[in-house]
Scaffold this motif. Structure first.
Motif, PDB file in Angstrom:
ATOM      1  N   LEU A 136       0.813  -1.215   0.000  1.00 39.01           N
ATOM      2  CA  LEU A 136       0.000   0.000   0.000  1.00 39.01           C
ATOM      3  C   LEU A 136       0.847   1.266   0.000  1.00 39.01           C
ATOM      4  CD1 LEU A 136      -2.859  -1.006   2.443  1.00 39.01           C
ATOM      5  CD2 LEU A 136      -3.061  -0.557  -0.001  1.00 39.01           C
ATOM      6  N   LEU A 137       2.161   1.117   0.230  1.00 41.20           N
ATOM      7  CA  LEU A 137       3.041   2.270   0.147  1.00 41.20           C
ATOM      8  C   LEU A 137       3.042   2.872  -1.250  1.00 41.20           C
ATOM      9  CD1 LEU A 137       6.074   0.908   2.199  1.00 41.20           C
ATOM     10  CD2 LEU A 137       4.467   2.691   2.901  1.00 41.20           C
ATOM     11  N   GLY A 138       2.775   2.051  -2.247  1.00 42.23           N
ATOM     12  CA  GLY A 138       2.669   2.536  -3.615  1.00 42.23           C
ATOM     13  C   GLY A 138       1.213   2.774  -3.962  1.00 42.23           C
ATOM     14  N   SER A 139       0.914   3.910  -4.527  1.00 42.51           N
ATOM     15  CA  SER A 139      -0.490   4.286  -4.745  1.00 42.51           C
ATOM     16  C   SER A 139      -1.043   3.797  -6.075  1.00 42.51           C
ATOM     17  CB  SER A 139      -0.634   5.809  -4.671  1.00 42.51           C
ATOM     18  OG  SER A 139       0.177   6.435  -5.652  1.00 42.51           O
ATOM     19  N   LEU A 239      14.826   9.049  -3.201  1.00 42.74           N
ATOM     20  CA  LEU A 239      13.886   8.818  -2.106  1.00 42.74           C
ATOM     21  C   LEU A 239      12.453   8.729  -2.600  1.00 42.74           C
ATOM     22  CD1 LEU A 239      15.318  11.130   0.707  1.00 42.74           C
ATOM     23  CD2 LEU A 239      15.424   8.640   0.561  1.00 42.74           C
ATOM     24  N   VAL A 240      12.129   9.497  -3.631  1.00 49.42           N
ATOM     25  CA  VAL A 240      10.757   9.518  -4.126  1.00 49.42           C
ATOM     26  C   VAL A 240      10.338   8.165  -4.698  1.00 49.42           C
ATOM     27  CG1 VAL A 240      11.364  10.281  -6.460  1.00 49.42           C
ATOM     28  CG2 VAL A 240       9.126  10.875  -5.488  1.00 49.42           C
ATOM     29  N   ASP A 241      11.315   7.342  -5.121  1.00 49.57           N
ATOM     30  CA  ASP A 241      11.003   6.040  -5.723  1.00 49.57           C
ATOM     31  C   ASP A 241      10.926   4.905  -4.697  1.00 49.57           C
ATOM     32  OD1 ASP A 241      10.900   7.091  -8.271  1.00 49.57           O
ATOM     33  OD2 ASP A 241      13.017   6.709  -8.685  1.00 49.57           O
ATOM     34  N   LEU A 242      11.357   5.141  -3.470  1.00 50.60           N
ATOM     35  CA  LEU A 242      11.414   4.059  -2.489  1.00 50.60           C
ATOM     36  C   LEU A 242      10.051   3.433  -2.197  1.00 50.60           C
ATOM     37  CD1 LEU A 242      14.069   5.309   0.099  1.00 50.60           C
ATOM     38  CD2 LEU A 242      14.381   3.865  -1.920  1.00 50.60           C
ATOM     39  N   VAL A 280      10.066   2.129 -13.318  1.00 43.64           N
ATOM     40  CA  VAL A 280      10.766   2.934 -12.312  1.00 43.64           C
ATOM     41  C   VAL A 280      12.268   2.914 -12.523  1.00 43.64           C
ATOM     42  CG1 VAL A 280      11.091   3.298  -9.835  1.00 43.64           C
ATOM     43  CG2 VAL A 280       8.926   2.376 -10.692  1.00 43.64           C
ATOM     44  N   LEU A 281      12.811   1.754 -12.912  1.00 44.27           N
ATOM     45  CA  LEU A 281      14.254   1.580 -13.047  1.00 44.27           C
ATOM     46  C   LEU A 281      14.617   1.177 -14.471  1.00 44.27           C
ATOM     47  CD1 LEU A 281      15.014  -0.470  -9.807  1.00 44.27           C
ATOM     48  CD2 LEU A 281      15.625   1.912 -10.210  1.00 44.27           C
TER      49      LEU A 281
END
Length: 318
Positions: A136-139, A239-242, A280-281
Motif C-alpha cells: 500500500l506504500l505505492g499508490s 527517495l521519491v522512488d522508495l 521505475v528503473l
C-alpha cells in the motif's frame, strides 16, 4: 479433475514466467553484460545479505509467536533454529518440504501435529497480508490492494478463521501424511504420520493474531530493505522512488508465495518484479538487481540453515 489439472497449471505458470524472463534478458542482454559492480556496489550487496539473513532469523522467531497464539508456547531459540534449518527445503520439488520439516520437528518437541500444521498455514496467510500492507506504500495499485488487505484482515479474525483452519489442517495433514508414508524426516529420523491428527483436536485462535501479524510486517519490511540494497548496488535510489519499489517488491514476493509454480517462487517473483518495476528503473539495472537478489536470498537461507543445523546438532535452542 482439479487434482489432475494442478500439475499442468503449475507447468503453465512456470513456462510462462520463464518465457517472459528469457524475452526480457534477450532484449537487454548487452546492457546486462555491461553491468559492473564497484567497491560501493559490493558493500551494498553485503548489506543486502546481512539484512536478508536477519529477516529469516526474525521470521523464525515470529513462527514461535504463531505457535504461542495456538496455545503451544515454543522457545524462541528452538523455533528460530528449526525455521532456519527447514526453510532452505522450500526449493525442493513439491514446495512442501520446509512445512514437512517444521511439522516433524514440532512433533519431536511434543507439539501436537494439528497445531504445527495450522501454524504453517497461518504463517503463510499472515505473510501475504503483511505483503499487502507494505504494498500500500505505492499508490498505483490502491483500490485492488485495499480490497485484498481488508479481505485478508477479515479472514484472520478468529470467528472466520477457526473453521477454515480446521479444514486446512485436515487437508494439509493428509498431504504431509502422504509424504511421511514414503520418507522419514531428515530432521528427526522418525517416520511421519501427521495426517492422523483428529479434526476435533485442531487448534483455534483465542484472539486476533495482532502480534504475529506485526511480526510478519517487520519481516516484509526487512526483506524489502534487502531488495532495495541489492538495487542500490546497481543504480541510485531517489527517495521519491522508495515507496513504489517497496510496493512492487512486496506484491511480487506475495505472488511468488501464493501462486503455484516453481519451488520457492522462482520465476514468479522475478517476472512480477520486472513487470511492476520496469517503469521505475532502467531494465538492465533492474534485471541485474533481481537476479542478484535471488542469489543473495538463497545464500542467506543456506547460511541460516547451515548454522542452525550445527546448533541443533550441538543441542542449542532445545
Amino acid at each position: 479433475m482439479l487434482k489432475r489439472l494442478k500439475p499442468f497449471v503449475r507447468w503453465a505458470i512456470l513456462g510462462g514466467t520463464l518465457f517472459f524472463l528469457v524475452q526480457a534478458v534477450k532484449g537487454h542482454w548487452q546492457e546486462v553484460a555491461a553491468l559492473r559492480l564497484g567497491a560501493t556496489g559490493w558493500r551494498w550487496l553485503g548489506v543486502a545479505l546481512a539484512v536478508t539473513l536477519v529477516a529469516h532469523v526474525w521470521t523464525g522467531w515470529v513462527w514461535g509467536w504463531i505457535l504461542g497464539a495456538l496455545a503451544q508456547p515454543a522457545r524462541a531459540g528452538w523455533s528460530t533454529l528449526v525455521y532456519l534449518k527447514t526453510n532452505i527445503a522450500k526449493y525442493l520439488p513439491g514446495n512442501v518440504w520446509h512445512f514437512y520439516g517444521r511439522v516433524m520437528a514440532a512433533k519431536a518437541a511434543n507439539i501436537p501435529v494439528a497445531a504445527s500444521v495450522v501454524s504453517v498455514v497461518l504463517e503463510a496467510l499472515l505473510m501475504a497480508i503483511a505483503a499487502l500492507m507494505v504494498a500500500l506504500l505505492g499508490s498505483q495499485y490502491g483500490l485492488l490492494q485495499w480490497a485484498g488487505l481488508l479481505l485478508g484482515l477479515g479472514l484472520v479474525h478468529p470467528r472466520l478463521l477457526n473453521p477454515v483452519l480446521r479444514r486446512l489442517a485436515r487437508s494439509k495433514g493428509r498431504s504431509l501424511s502422504a509424504i511421511g508414508a514414503a520418507k522419514s524426516s531428515p530432521a528427526t529420523g522418525m517416520s511421519a504420520e501427521p495426517g492422523k491428527a483428529q479434526a476435533n483436536t485442531a487448534p483455534v485462535l483465542a484472539r486476533y493474531p495482532v502480534k504475529p501479524l506485526l511480526g510478519e510486517l517487520v519481516f516484509l519490511l526487512l526483506r524489502g530493505a534487502g531488495f532495495l540494497a541489492a538495487v542500490r548496488a546497481f543504480a541510485p535510489l531517489p527517495l521519491v522512488d522508495l515507496p513504489v519499489l517497496l510496493s512492487g517488491f512486496s506484491l511480487a514476493w506475495m505472488l511468488g508465495l501464493v501462486i503455484p509454480g516453481a519451488p520457492g517462487g522462482i520465476g514468479v517473483f522475478e517476472a512480477t518484479a520486472l513487470a511492476l518495476l520496469e517503469p521505475v528503473l532502467p531494465a538492465a539495472e533492474l534485471l541485474g538487481a533481481i537476479a542478484v537478489y535471488r542469489l543473495v536470498s538463497t545464500v542467506a537461507e543456506a547460511i541460516g540453515a547451515g548454522v542452525a543445523g550445527l546448533m541443533l546438532r550441538n543441542g542449542d535452542g532445545t
